[in-house]
Design a protein around this motif. Structure first.
Motif, PDB file in Angstrom:
ATOM      1  N   CYS A 164      -1.317  -0.672  -2.850  1.00 50.21           N
ATOM      2  CA  CYS A 164      -0.672  -1.539  -2.023  1.00 50.21           C
ATOM      3  C   CYS A 164       0.677  -1.685  -2.229  1.00 50.21           C
ATOM      4  CB  CYS A 164      -1.375  -3.155  -2.287  1.00 50.21           C
ATOM      5  SG  CYS A 164      -1.124  -3.513  -3.947  1.00 50.21           S
ATOM      6  N   GLY A 165       1.237  -2.530  -1.140  1.00 50.65           N
ATOM      7  CA  GLY A 165       2.939  -2.441  -1.151  1.00 50.65           C
ATOM      8  C   GLY A 165       3.223  -3.039   0.162  1.00 50.65           C
ATOM      9  N   LYS A 166       4.534  -3.187   0.185  1.00 53.05           N
ATOM     10  CA  LYS A 166       5.128  -3.485   1.455  1.00 53.05           C
ATOM     11  C   LYS A 166       5.132  -2.338   2.555  1.00 53.05           C
ATOM     12  CE  LYS A 166       9.571  -3.477   2.504  1.00 53.05           C
ATOM     13  NZ  LYS A 166      10.095  -2.110   2.742  1.00 53.05           N
ATOM     14  N   GLY A 167       5.157  -2.874   3.931  1.00 55.93           N
ATOM     15  CA  GLY A 167       5.285  -1.785   4.823  1.00 55.93           C
ATOM     16  C   GLY A 167       6.266  -0.741   4.558  1.00 55.93           C
ATOM     17  N   GLY A 168       5.881   0.646   4.643  1.00 54.59           N
ATOM     18  CA  GLY A 168       6.841   1.675   4.694  1.00 54.59           C
ATOM     19  C   GLY A 168       7.162   2.122   3.119  1.00 54.59           C
ATOM     20  N   SER A 169       6.724   1.428   2.060  1.00 56.18           N
ATOM     21  CA  SER A 169       7.102   1.544   0.817  1.00 56.18           C
ATOM     22  C   SER A 169       6.594   2.838   0.020  1.00 56.18           C
ATOM     23  CB  SER A 169       6.532   0.387  -0.292  1.00 56.18           C
ATOM     24  OG  SER A 169       5.267   0.462  -0.089  1.00 56.18           O
ATOM     25  N   GLY A 170       5.741   3.644   0.757  1.00 51.83           N
ATOM     26  CA  GLY A 170       5.348   4.870   0.216  1.00 51.83           C
ATOM     27  C   GLY A 170       3.763   4.769  -0.222  1.00 51.83           C
ATOM     28  N   LYS A 171       2.960   3.980   0.233  1.00 56.74           N
ATOM     29  CA  LYS A 171       1.667   3.994  -0.319  1.00 56.74           C
ATOM     30  C   LYS A 171       1.006   4.924   0.195  1.00 56.74           C
ATOM     31  CE  LYS A 171       1.119   0.146   2.270  1.00 56.74           C
ATOM     32  NZ  LYS A 171       2.429  -0.019   2.635  1.00 56.74           N
ATOM     33  N   SER A 172       0.888   5.573   1.438  1.00 61.57           N
ATOM     34  CA  SER A 172       0.007   6.579   1.794  1.00 61.57           C
ATOM     35  C   SER A 172       0.600   8.090   1.197  1.00 61.57           C
ATOM     36  CB  SER A 172       0.312   6.835   3.232  1.00 61.57           C
ATOM     37  OG  SER A 172      -0.290   5.576   4.054  1.00 61.57           O
ATOM     38  N   THR A 173       1.932   8.063   0.987  1.00 60.80           N
ATOM     39  CA  THR A 173       2.346   9.083   0.390  1.00 60.80           C
ATOM     40  C   THR A 173       1.826   9.203  -1.439  1.00 60.80           C
ATOM     41  OG1 THR A 173       4.396   8.839   1.278  1.00 60.80           O
ATOM     42  CG2 THR A 173       4.793  10.119  -0.582  1.00 60.80           C
ATOM     43  N   MET A 220       0.421  -1.031  -7.286  1.00 60.38           N
ATOM     44  CA  MET A 220       1.595  -1.483  -6.106  1.00 60.38           C
ATOM     45  C   MET A 220       2.593  -0.413  -6.234  1.00 60.38           C
ATOM     46  SD  MET A 220       3.955  -4.542  -6.031  1.00 60.38           S
ATOM     47  CE  MET A 220       5.128  -4.699  -4.478  1.00 60.38           C
ATOM     48  N   VAL A 221       2.936  -0.122  -4.847  1.00 59.40           N
ATOM     49  CA  VAL A 221       4.257   0.956  -4.628  1.00 59.40           C
ATOM     50  C   VAL A 221       5.333  -0.100  -4.256  1.00 59.40           C
ATOM     51  CG1 VAL A 221       5.079   2.885  -3.313  1.00 59.40           C
ATOM     52  CG2 VAL A 221       2.625   2.746  -4.216  1.00 59.40           C
TER      53      VAL A 221
END
Ligand SMILES: Nc1ncnc2c1ncn2[C@@H]1O[C@H](COP(=O)(O)OP(=O)(O)OP(=O)(O)O)[C@@H](O)[C@H]1O
Ligand SMILES: [Mg+2]
Length: 251
Positions: A6-15, A161-162
């Motif tokens: 998890c983490g904020k939008g665009g932080s790199g979760k999917s990466t 968390m990312v």
């Protein structure tokens, strides 16, 4: 072990999900990735995989799921007993190199309503999923903390968390630590797209450097691959060590 990323939008979760899954699979783990983000469409491309059918479809689709939820006053159970990874029906996962990918469901139309049908099916699925010793499930969450509200994080063993270099990530790190404590779930962190200054600020915000699983710089090759929808490749021992730590926690 079940891990929510998890983490904020665009932080790199999917990466991070894609890079970590690959390293875990290389270490001999059977990895199930659950794409639990209803608003993004590119995770399968990060993995160099095809998308399966949306899992909500197995239960008749979003409308049918919502209908079942409403007529049962939100008590409907979509699963009878426990499921193992091998019980997931064929059309609802794709597989490559030891990684299986599932997709909860996406928003496709304007005015189609909220995503709670997907959230409910996924919460129940993760809750009913029984994993063997060499299996790891990784959930790629939507941005922010709505998934905590939906109770999805109640069902995992570890919250990852990312954090990117932003004030929002600093604030969110404190919030997710608090939420993790309430749920009695360990919270670990990946510092992403960092330089020296941001590493220092984020490490202070996290308050426990032992919980930092990996630290990544901003890597132009990752941005370029993501832009073109290509499989993410990052040759670095950083993700190997992160995978090792996770395997160690599982032992
Ligand atoms: N370490 C990195 N170096 C360079 N670019 C990165 C890195 N990590 C992520 N990115 C880029 O940042 C952008 C957001 O990454 P990603 O899609 O993984 O984030 P996300 O948290 O999953 O976003 P969302 O909240 O939309 O789901 C992408 O363009 C991605 O390529
Ligand atoms: Mg994402």
């Amino acid at each position: 072990m079940k891990i929510s990323v998890c983490g904020k939008g665009g932080s790199g979760k999917s990466t991070i999900v894609a890079l970590l899954a690959e390293r875990l699979a290389a270490a001999g783990k059977e990895v199930l990735i659950i794409d639990s983000d209803e608003s993004n469409y590119g995770l399968h491309r990060h993995l160099g995989m095809e998308n399966p059918e949306e899992f909500t479809g197995f239960f008749g689709g979003k409308e049918e799921v919502l209908n079942n939820m409403m007529i049962s006053n939100f008590t409907h159970q979509f699963f009878e007993g426990q499921w193992r990874i091998g019980d997931i029906p064929e059309d609802y996962y794709t597989e490559k190199h030891g990684i299986k990918l599932m997709v909860s469901g996406k928003i496709h139309q304007a005015n189609e309503g909220c995503a709670c049908a997907m959230g409910t099916v996924m919460k129940q699925f993760v809750s009913n999923l029984r994993l063997e010793e060499n299996q790891i499930a990784i959930l790629d969450m939507e941005a922010g903390i709505e998934h905590f509200g939906r109770g999805l994080d109640d069902e995992v063993d570890l919250i990852l968390m990312v954090c990117d270099p932003s004030y929002e990530s600093v604030q969110l790190a404190a919030k997710i630590r608090e939420l993790g404590e309430k749920l009695q779930k360990p919270v670990y962190y990946v510092l992403n797209k960092t330089d020296e200054t941001s590493r220092e600020v984020l490490t202070q915000a996290i308050q426990n450097s032992q919980r930092i699983l990996a630290v990544l710089p901003a890597e132009p090759e990752l941005t370029a691959a993501a832009l073109l929808g290509r499989k993410l490749v990052w040759e670095s021992s950083v993700m190997d060590r992160a995978a090792e730590k996770i395997c160690g926690m599982q032992a």
